[in-house]
Design a protein around this motif. Structure first.
Motif, PDB file in Angstrom:
ATOM      1  N   SER A   1       0.828  -1.214   0.000  1.00  0.00           N
ATOM      2  CA  SER A   1       0.000   0.000   0.000  1.00  0.00           C
ATOM      3  C   SER A   1       0.859   1.259   0.000  1.00  0.00           C
ATOM      4  N   LEU A   2       1.938   1.241   0.756  1.00  0.00           N
ATOM      5  CA  LEU A   2       2.839   2.390   0.770  1.00  0.00           C
ATOM      6  C   LEU A   2       3.502   2.570  -0.594  1.00  0.00           C
TER       7      LEU A   2
ATOM      8  N   THR B   1       3.049   5.853  -3.046  1.00  0.00           N
ATOM      9  CA  THR B   1       4.239   6.578  -3.504  1.00  0.00           C
ATOM     10  C   THR B   1       4.262   6.672  -5.022  1.00  0.00           C
ATOM     11  N   LEU B   2       3.906   5.603  -5.703  1.00  0.00           N
ATOM     12  CA  LEU B   2       3.849   5.639  -7.159  1.00  0.00           C
ATOM     13  C   LEU B   2       2.808   6.647  -7.636  1.00  0.00           C
ATOM     14  N   ALA B   3       1.678   6.717  -6.941  1.00  0.00           N
ATOM     15  CA  ALA B   3       0.659   7.707  -7.285  1.00  0.00           C
ATOM     16  C   ALA B   3       1.200   9.119  -7.074  1.00  0.00           C
ATOM     17  N   ASP B   4       1.948   9.313  -5.991  1.00  0.00           N
ATOM     18  CA  ASP B   4       2.556  10.621  -5.732  1.00  0.00           C
ATOM     19  C   ASP B   4       3.550  10.992  -6.828  1.00  0.00           C
ATOM     20  N   CYS B   5       4.209   9.979  -7.399  1.00  0.00           N
ATOM     21  CA  CYS B   5       5.174  10.227  -8.465  1.00  0.00           C
ATOM     22  C   CYS B   5       4.500  10.613  -9.779  1.00  0.00           C
ATOM     23  N   GLY B   6       3.213  10.293  -9.902  1.00  0.00           N
ATOM     24  CA  GLY B   6       2.493  10.648 -11.119  1.00  0.00           C
ATOM     25  C   GLY B   6       1.771   9.502 -11.802  1.00  0.00           C
ATOM     26  N   ALA B   7       1.848   8.312 -11.246  1.00  0.00           N
ATOM     27  CA  ALA B   7       1.145   7.177 -11.836  1.00  0.00           C
ATOM     28  C   ALA B   7      -0.354   7.299 -11.617  1.00  0.00           C
ATOM     29  N   VAL B   8      -1.115   6.693 -12.519  1.00  0.00           N
ATOM     30  CA  VAL B   8      -2.548   6.525 -12.313  1.00  0.00           C
ATOM     31  C   VAL B   8      -2.726   5.175 -11.629  1.00  0.00           C
ATOM     32  N   LEU B   9      -3.306   5.184 -10.434  1.00  0.00           N
ATOM     33  CA  LEU B   9      -3.398   3.977  -9.610  1.00  0.00           C
ATOM     34  C   LEU B   9      -4.796   3.375  -9.683  1.00  0.00           C
TER      35      LEU B   9
ATOM     36  N   VAL C   1       6.244  -5.853 -14.015  1.00  0.00           N
ATOM     37  CA  VAL C   1       5.663  -6.388 -12.772  1.00  0.00           C
ATOM     38  C   VAL C   1       6.575  -6.031 -11.608  1.00  0.00           C
ATOM     39  N   LEU C   2       6.009  -5.336 -10.639  1.00  0.00           N
ATOM     40  CA  LEU C   2       6.746  -4.906  -9.454  1.00  0.00           C
ATOM     41  C   LEU C   2       6.226  -5.652  -8.235  1.00  0.00           C
ATOM     42  N   VAL C   3       7.133  -6.303  -7.532  1.00  0.00           N
ATOM     43  CA  VAL C   3       6.779  -7.099  -6.354  1.00  0.00           C
ATOM     44  C   VAL C   3       7.387  -6.461  -5.108  1.00  0.00           C
ATOM     45  N   VAL C   4       6.599  -6.397  -4.042  1.00  0.00           N
ATOM     46  CA  VAL C   4       7.072  -5.906  -2.745  1.00  0.00           C
ATOM     47  C   VAL C   4       7.162  -7.095  -1.799  1.00  0.00           C
TER      48      VAL C   4
ATOM     49  N   THR D   1      12.641  -4.019   4.148  1.00  0.00           N
ATOM     50  CA  THR D   1      13.294  -4.562   5.344  1.00  0.00           C
ATOM     51  C   THR D   1      13.801  -3.477   6.292  1.00  0.00           C
ATOM     52  N   ALA D   2      13.610  -2.217   5.923  1.00  0.00           N
ATOM     53  CA  ALA D   2      14.125  -1.125   6.763  1.00  0.00           C
ATOM     54  C   ALA D   2      12.963  -0.234   7.198  1.00  0.00           C
ATOM     55  N   THR D   3      13.101   1.060   7.003  1.00  0.00           N
ATOM     56  CA  THR D   3      12.070   2.001   7.455  1.00  0.00           C
ATOM     57  C   THR D   3      11.127   2.336   6.304  1.00  0.00           C
ATOM     58  N   PRO D   4       9.928   2.867   6.623  1.00  0.00           N
ATOM     59  CA  PRO D   4       9.027   3.329   5.553  1.00  0.00           C
ATOM     60  C   PRO D   4       9.687   4.369   4.661  1.00  0.00           C
ATOM     61  N   GLU D   5      10.496   5.225   5.252  1.00  0.00           N
ATOM     62  CA  GLU D   5      11.186   6.248   4.469  1.00  0.00           C
ATOM     63  C   GLU D   5      12.142   5.620   3.459  1.00  0.00           C
ATOM     64  N   ASP D   6      12.802   4.542   3.865  1.00  0.00           N
ATOM     65  CA  ASP D   6      13.695   3.841   2.946  1.00  0.00           C
ATOM     66  C   ASP D   6      12.916   3.231   1.785  1.00  0.00           C
ATOM     67  N   LEU D   7      11.725   2.688   2.088  1.00  0.00           N
ATOM     68  CA  LEU D   7      10.910   2.087   1.037  1.00  0.00           C
ATOM     69  C   LEU D   7      10.436   3.157   0.054  1.00  0.00           C
ATOM     70  N   VAL D   8      10.011   4.295   0.572  1.00  0.00           N
ATOM     71  CA  VAL D   8       9.586   5.396  -0.295  1.00  0.00           C
ATOM     72  C   VAL D   8      10.730   5.833  -1.201  1.00  0.00           C
ATOM     73  N   GLU D   9      11.918   5.954  -0.643  1.00  0.00           N
ATOM     74  CA  GLU D   9      13.088   6.359  -1.433  1.00  0.00           C
ATOM     75  C   GLU D   9      13.374   5.340  -2.533  1.00  0.00           C
ATOM     76  N   ALA D  10      13.228   4.049  -2.200  1.00  0.00           N
ATOM     77  CA  ALA D  10      13.470   2.999  -3.196  1.00  0.00           C
ATOM     78  C   ALA D  10      12.448   3.075  -4.330  1.00  0.00           C
ATOM     79  N   VAL D  11      11.191   3.358  -3.969  1.00  0.00           N
ATOM     80  CA  VAL D  11      10.147   3.467  -4.996  1.00  0.00           C
ATOM     81  C   VAL D  11      10.425   4.647  -5.910  1.00  0.00           C
ATOM     82  N   ARG D  12      10.789   5.772  -5.329  1.00  0.00           N
ATOM     83  CA  ARG D  12      11.077   6.956  -6.142  1.00  0.00           C
ATOM     84  C   ARG D  12      12.275   6.708  -7.056  1.00  0.00           C
TER      85      ARG D  12
END
Length: 207
Positions: A15-16, A20-28, A127-130, A176-187
């Motif tokens: 979900s996070l 984040t992808l929607a924030d980047c500009g994707a249509v979700l 295909v993106l897997v979390v 495996t780390a913090t939510p902030e790390d996951l957001v950074e990885a997505v961006r």
């Protein structure tokens, strides 16, 4: 448009990633949200569910009693297959309607928890897997969703394995780390892979 399928095991952090992808500009397009929409009061979907499982799956206000339905289908493969045969086609049809509204140069992300289980990987350009460690996912379900550890393990066991998801993935994000790390990885993935892939698709006239 560039079609991205997003999936991952329960409580992995999908979900996070979607937000984040929607924030980047994707249509979700969120399959879980659509699954709720297609069984709202007055829909053919709800009527079909009641016809299949009986009026006990309705709450007093006429909405779907999801807990009652879950108690009927969870752990019963035949009944779960019946439910899926009702809901999944309706969700796919609604997702197709929404996808048709995305601009040609857009990036469409479809958040589909059971993408692997329902054999939809081939419908996407990417295909993106979390993923996240199983014990961490269990802890999240107990802490955030009020499940027992046994229920959490059963939910995980009912889904595809990490290996099955990895087999169809173009990229795997390890949460495996913090939510902030996951957001950074997505961006980072957005800028380094998805935007260039979409740009190349537009340049070559690919679909």
């Amino acid at each position: 448009m560039l079609k991205v399928g997003l999936t991952g095991g329960i409580a992995a952090g999908k979900s996070l990633v979607a937000r984040t992808l929607a924030d980047c500009g994707a249509v979700l397009v969120d399959a879980d949200a659509l699954a709720r929409e297609v069984v709202e009061p007055g829909t053919d979907g709800l009527a079909a569910v009641v016809d299949a499982f009986g009026p006990q799956v309705l709450a007093a206000d006429g909405t779907l009693d999801r807990a009652a339905l879950a108690a009927i289908v969870f752990g019963n493969e035949e009944k779960r297959a019946t439910l899926n045969s009702i809901v999944h086609p309706l969700v796919r049809a609604r997702a197709a309607e929404l996808a048709a509204q995305v601009p040609e140069d857009g990036i469409l992300v479809q958040d589909i928890p059971l993408l692997v289980e329902t054999g939809q990987a081939g419908n996407f350009d990417f295909v993106l897997v979390v993923e996240a460690p199983e014990e961490e996912r269990i802890a999240r379900m107990v802490r955030d969703r009020g499940m027992t550890p046994e229920d959490a393990r059963a939910r995980i066991a009912a889904q595809a394995t990490a290996e099955q998801r990895a087999a169809v993935a173009d990229a795997v994000l390890e949460n495996t780390a913090t939510p902030e790390d996951l957001v950074e990885a997505v961006r980072g993935l957005w800028s380094s892979r998805l935007v260039p892939l979409n740009r190349e698709r537009l340049r070559t006239g690919g679909s």
